[in-house]
Design an enzyme around this catalytic site. Structure first.
Site, PDB file in Angstrom:
ATOM      1  N   ASP A 249      -7.719 -13.498  -1.553  1.00 28.24           N
ATOM      2  CA  ASP A 249      -6.848 -12.397  -1.170  1.00 28.24           C
ATOM      3  C   ASP A 249      -6.364 -11.846  -2.503  1.00 28.24           C
ATOM      4  O   ASP A 249      -5.501 -12.416  -3.153  1.00 28.24           O
ATOM      5  CB  ASP A 249      -5.693 -12.926  -0.301  1.00 28.24           C
ATOM      6  CG  ASP A 249      -4.686 -11.840   0.023  1.00 28.24           C
ATOM      7  OD1 ASP A 249      -4.746 -10.756  -0.588  1.00 28.24           O
ATOM      8  OD2 ASP A 249      -3.818 -12.085   0.882  1.00 28.24           O
TER       9      ASP A 249
ATOM     10  N   PHE B  94      -0.282 -14.974   2.893  1.00 24.50           N
ATOM     11  CA  PHE B  94       0.649 -13.862   3.089  1.00 24.50           C
ATOM     12  C   PHE B  94       0.866 -13.641   4.593  1.00 24.50           C
ATOM     13  O   PHE B  94       0.042 -14.033   5.409  1.00 24.50           O
ATOM     14  CB  PHE B  94       0.094 -12.594   2.421  1.00 24.50           C
ATOM     15  CG  PHE B  94       1.039 -11.440   2.559  1.00 24.50           C
ATOM     16  CD1 PHE B  94       2.281 -11.478   1.949  1.00 24.50           C
ATOM     17  CD2 PHE B  94       0.716 -10.326   3.322  1.00 24.50           C
ATOM     18  CE1 PHE B  94       3.181 -10.430   2.095  1.00 24.50           C
ATOM     19  CE2 PHE B  94       1.611  -9.273   3.462  1.00 24.50           C
ATOM     20  CZ  PHE B  94       2.842  -9.329   2.857  1.00 24.50           C
ATOM     21  N   ASP B  95       1.983 -12.999   4.960  1.00 29.08           N
ATOM     22  CA  ASP B  95       2.339 -12.917   6.389  1.00 29.08           C
ATOM     23  C   ASP B  95       1.325 -12.176   7.249  1.00 29.08           C
ATOM     24  O   ASP B  95       1.061 -12.576   8.376  1.00 29.08           O
ATOM     25  CB  ASP B  95       3.763 -12.380   6.598  1.00 29.08           C
ATOM     26  CG  ASP B  95       3.998 -11.029   5.990  1.00 29.08           C
ATOM     27  OD1 ASP B  95       3.301 -10.691   5.037  1.00 29.08           O
ATOM     28  OD2 ASP B  95       4.900 -10.302   6.456  1.00 29.08           O
TER      29      ASP B  95
ATOM     30  N   ALA C 133      -5.003  -8.974  -3.791  1.00 25.27           N
ATOM     31  CA  ALA C 133      -4.096  -7.828  -3.957  1.00 25.27           C
ATOM     32  C   ALA C 133      -3.554  -7.698  -5.385  1.00 25.27           C
ATOM     33  O   ALA C 133      -3.454  -6.603  -5.920  1.00 25.27           O
ATOM     34  CB  ALA C 133      -2.940  -7.934  -2.966  1.00 25.27           C
TER      35      ALA C 133
ATOM     36  N   TYR D 177     -19.129  12.575   5.064  1.00 27.47           N
ATOM     37  CA  TYR D 177     -18.981  11.463   6.019  1.00 27.47           C
ATOM     38  C   TYR D 177     -19.801  10.255   5.549  1.00 27.47           C
ATOM     39  O   TYR D 177     -19.330   9.125   5.600  1.00 27.47           O
ATOM     40  CB  TYR D 177     -19.443  11.910   7.398  1.00 27.47           C
ATOM     41  CG  TYR D 177     -19.068  10.935   8.500  1.00 27.47           C
ATOM     42  CD1 TYR D 177     -17.904  11.124   9.251  1.00 27.47           C
ATOM     43  CD2 TYR D 177     -19.862   9.825   8.779  1.00 27.47           C
ATOM     44  CE1 TYR D 177     -17.547  10.235  10.249  1.00 27.47           C
ATOM     45  CE2 TYR D 177     -19.503   8.922   9.777  1.00 27.47           C
ATOM     46  CZ  TYR D 177     -18.351   9.129  10.507  1.00 27.47           C
ATOM     47  OH  TYR D 177     -17.992   8.250  11.487  1.00 27.47           O
TER      48      TYR D 177
ATOM     49  N   HIS E 295       9.955  -9.421  11.400  1.00 27.60           N
ATOM     50  CA  HIS E 295      10.874  -8.924  10.373  1.00 27.60           C
ATOM     51  C   HIS E 295      10.855  -7.408  10.222  1.00 27.60           C
ATOM     52  O   HIS E 295      11.825  -6.809   9.804  1.00 27.60           O
ATOM     53  CB  HIS E 295      10.586  -9.594   9.026  1.00 27.60           C
ATOM     54  CG  HIS E 295       9.203  -9.336   8.508  1.00 27.60           C
ATOM     55  ND1 HIS E 295       8.090  -9.886   9.083  1.00 27.60           N
ATOM     56  CD2 HIS E 295       8.753  -8.563   7.493  1.00 27.60           C
ATOM     57  CE1 HIS E 295       7.016  -9.471   8.427  1.00 27.60           C
ATOM     58  NE2 HIS E 295       7.392  -8.660   7.463  1.00 27.60           N
TER      59      HIS E 295
ATOM     60  N   LYS F 126      -1.611  -2.460  -4.412  1.00 30.69           N
ATOM     61  CA  LYS F 126      -0.922  -3.202  -5.467  1.00 30.69           C
ATOM     62  C   LYS F 126      -1.644  -2.946  -6.795  1.00 30.69           C
ATOM     63  O   LYS F 126      -1.414  -1.921  -7.413  1.00 30.69           O
ATOM     64  CB  LYS F 126      -0.896  -4.703  -5.133  1.00 30.69           C
ATOM     65  CG  LYS F 126       0.117  -5.071  -4.037  1.00 30.69           C
ATOM     66  CD  LYS F 126      -0.430  -4.958  -2.651  1.00 30.69           C
ATOM     67  CE  LYS F 126       0.470  -5.554  -1.600  1.00 30.69           C
ATOM     68  NZ  LYS F 126       0.004  -5.203  -0.254  1.00 30.69           N
TER      69      LYS F 126
HETATM   70  N1  F0G Z   1      -2.218  -9.947   0.970  1.00 30.56           N
HETATM   71  C1  F0G Z   1      -1.147  -9.996   0.151  1.00 30.56           C
HETATM   72  C2  F0G Z   1      -1.048 -11.102  -0.858  1.00 30.56           C
HETATM   73  C3  F0G Z   1      -0.137  -9.041   0.267  1.00 30.56           C
HETATM   74  O1  F0G Z   1       0.917  -9.112  -0.540  1.00 30.56           O
HETATM   75  C4  F0G Z   1      -0.273  -8.008   1.226  1.00 30.56           C
HETATM   76  C5  F0G Z   1       0.756  -7.003   1.383  1.00 30.56           C
HETATM   77  C6  F0G Z   1      -1.420  -7.984   2.035  1.00 30.56           C
HETATM   78  C7  F0G Z   1      -2.360  -8.980   1.884  1.00 30.56           C
HETATM   79  C8  F0G Z   1      -1.606  -6.938   3.086  1.00 30.56           C
HETATM   80  O2  F0G Z   1      -1.934  -5.728   2.506  1.00 30.56           O
HETATM   81  O3  F0G Z   1      -0.041  -4.196   3.074  1.00 30.56           O
HETATM   82  O4  F0G Z   1      -2.236  -3.332   2.286  1.00 30.56           O
HETATM   83  O5  F0G Z   1      -2.020  -4.288   4.537  1.00 30.56           O
HETATM   84  N2  F0G Z   1       1.888  -7.101   0.861  1.00 30.56           N
HETATM   85  C9  F0G Z   1       2.945  -6.111   0.898  1.00 30.56           C
HETATM   86  C10 F0G Z   1       4.181  -6.708   0.288  1.00 30.56           C
HETATM   87  C11 F0G Z   1       3.188  -5.489   2.223  1.00 30.56           C
HETATM   88  O6  F0G Z   1       5.242  -6.083   0.393  1.00 30.56           O
HETATM   89  O7  F0G Z   1       4.103  -7.765  -0.337  1.00 30.56           O
HETATM   90  P1  F0G Z   1      -1.524  -4.318   3.143  1.00 30.56           P
END
Ligand code: F0G
Length: 458
Positions: A215, A124-125, A217, A72, A450, A258
């Site tokens: 960000d 990102f969304d 990823a 833990y 979406h 990613k």
């Molecule tokens: N930031 C970026 C640039 C992303 O592409 C994503 C996720 C996230 C944050 C959020 O990360 O999914 O681990 O919570 N992108 C995926 C996509 C879902 O299909 O582009 P997450």
């Protein structure tokens, strides 16, 4: 003779995928409300919905998994990951989270309040969702070149420094808790940010006393593009480029699904202890104790290995060449795609593909449905559906671009699959004049619609 391109790995385990008939697909997509998220994976032949969490782990990652420490507190897996993050990013402090949006949730809980302004490059969304959920605003400062599909501009993820400075001048410092630089910029097509731009953004941010968070990823793919395209970086080691990139940030949020090449996981990296301290209580509340956050010990171990594999030149060259191979097959047939090709996906310009379908009828979603019907290939809309409604007016927000994203999972498909995908989309292209109607919404959620939207034929 020049030796041809070949993958930098060989295959040890395989997974069957299933073909289907067009008649089956017509029935399935209708039952799914013309939303590809609602399909079962066995109704899909090639899945390009996302490159997130869909990669293949290596033998070394599976081996590391077996050595996971599930204590833990203070697990060795936590320290393995901490050391990998410190080595590659220079960040001394980190918090594990279960994925990228969880990292956003924790960090933004600590930093963002109602009425705040968060400038960045095409957030990102989920990032935008977490900002708007807190009644704050994301301001897009991306360079205009990002919207010029066919212009060969090497860094379409860059922030426009004039746009950024306008925002920094307009609002008091207290209203701008951070600037977010997304590397690579997913929303503009997996497009990189140049080192020069990162450096300039950081210098401007320092002048105004505002922290910069990446960000991150797809940070490794961004580093690869810097090596390929930016003067002075031609012969540099990818990991040294990565280290320099992060030197221009005060912290990062990471979706490890990613470039970490794991199926689940994320983290927040911090340069300053006070930011780490502020975020810690939210991490414990939302994710878990500091030394595991939202992750199992075994997953932290696999991620520690994945971060190194994801920053190997040969791996990145294989991956990015495969994405470009797909792009090339489409572009040579006259299909407009974001160019130069991005790192994780090919973004097809759906408005150019189906100019007769009105944007109000969700043109990129219409194309996604057609591609699925044609070949059982699942892609994703990055357009009006994803853009959600304006939280104030309730009206649809129509982005300048309607993208159909073909996201390529890491180390999963071969170039034969790329040929199949291209052939399916080319078939749709050849019959494009017969597609005159799009879709209309039957049911939708107020935020991030979406994922669950249901549609019918317009
Ligand atoms: N930031 C970026 C640039 C992303 O592409 C994503 C996720 C996230 C944050 C959020 O990360 O999914 O681990 O919570 N992108 C995926 C996509 C879902 O299909 O582009 P997450």
């Amino acid at each position: 003779m020049d030796l041809p391109f070949a993958e930098s790995y060989k295959i040890k385990v395989v997974e069957s995928i299933k073909k289907s008939t067009r008649a089956e697909r017509e029935q399935w997509i209708q039952a799914a409300g013309y939303n590809l998220f609602n399909l079962r994976s066995d109704q899909v032949f090639i899945d390009l919905l996302t490159d997130s969490g869909t990669g293949a782990m290596s033998d070394k990652q599976w081996a590391a998994l077996m050595q996971g420490d599930e204590s833990y507190a203070g697990a060795s897996s936590y320290y393995n990951l901490k050391e990998a993050i410190r080595d590659l990013t220079g960040f001394e402090y980190f918090l594990p989270t279960h994925q990228g949006r969880a990292a956003e949730n924790v960090l933004f809980s600590a930093l963002i309040k109602k009425g705040d302004i968060i400038p960045g490059n095409a957030h990102f969304d989920t990032t935008k969702g977490h900002i708007e959920f807190r009644h704050a605003s994301a301001v897009d400062c991306t360079v205009d070149e990002a919207n010029h599909t066919e212009t060969n501009f090497p860094f379409k993820g860059n922030l426009d420094l004039e746009k950024l400075e306008t925002v920094l001048k307009k609002y008091p410092k207290e209203k701008i808790p951070l600037i977010i630089v997304t590397v690579t910029c997913n929303s503009t097509g997996g497009q990189p940010v140049s080192m020069e731009n990162m450096k300039a953004v950081k210098a401007m941010a320092d002048q105004y006393g505002i922290p910069v968070f990446f960000d991150a990823a797809r940070f490794a793919e961004n580093a690869y593009f810097i090596r390929e395209r930016e003067k002075g970086y031609e012969n540099k080691n990818i990991r040294d480029i990565v280290r320099e990139m992060f030197s221009y940030a005060d912290g990062m949020t990471m979706s490890s699904k990613k470039d970490g090449i794991v199926n689940m996981g994320g983290f927040i990296g911090f340069r300053h202890q006070d930011d780490f301290d502020k975020a810690t209580q939210f991490n414990i509340l939302f994710e878990g104790y500091i030394t595991y956050g939202g992750m199992s010990g075994r997953d932290m171990n696999a991620l520690a290995v994945g971060l190194y594999e994801g920053t190997e030149y040969d791996y990145l060259n294989t991956r990015i060449s495969q994405v470009a191979y797909l792009g090339e097959r489409l572009r040579e047939k006259g299909i407009a795609v974001q160019y130069p090709y991005g790192g994780h996906a090919i973004f097809v310009d759906a408005k150019a593909f189906l100019p007769q379908v009105p944007q109000e009828e969700y043109v990129a979603q219409t194309l996604a449905v057609e591609l699925y019907l044609e070949g059982g290939v699942r892609s994703v809309e990055i357009g009006t559906l994803l853009a959600d409604r304006d939280p104030v007016t309730g009206e649809n927000r129509y982005p300048e671009k309607e993208w159909l994203r073909l996201a390529v999972p890491r180390r999963v498909y071969t170039n034969n699959h790329m040929d199949y995908i291209a052939a399916a989309l080319i078939n749709v292209f050849e019959r494009r004049d017969s597609i005159t109607k799009g879709l209309r919404i039957v049911k939708e959620a107020p935020l991030l619609r979406h994922f669950t939207v249901e549609l019918e034929k317009a």
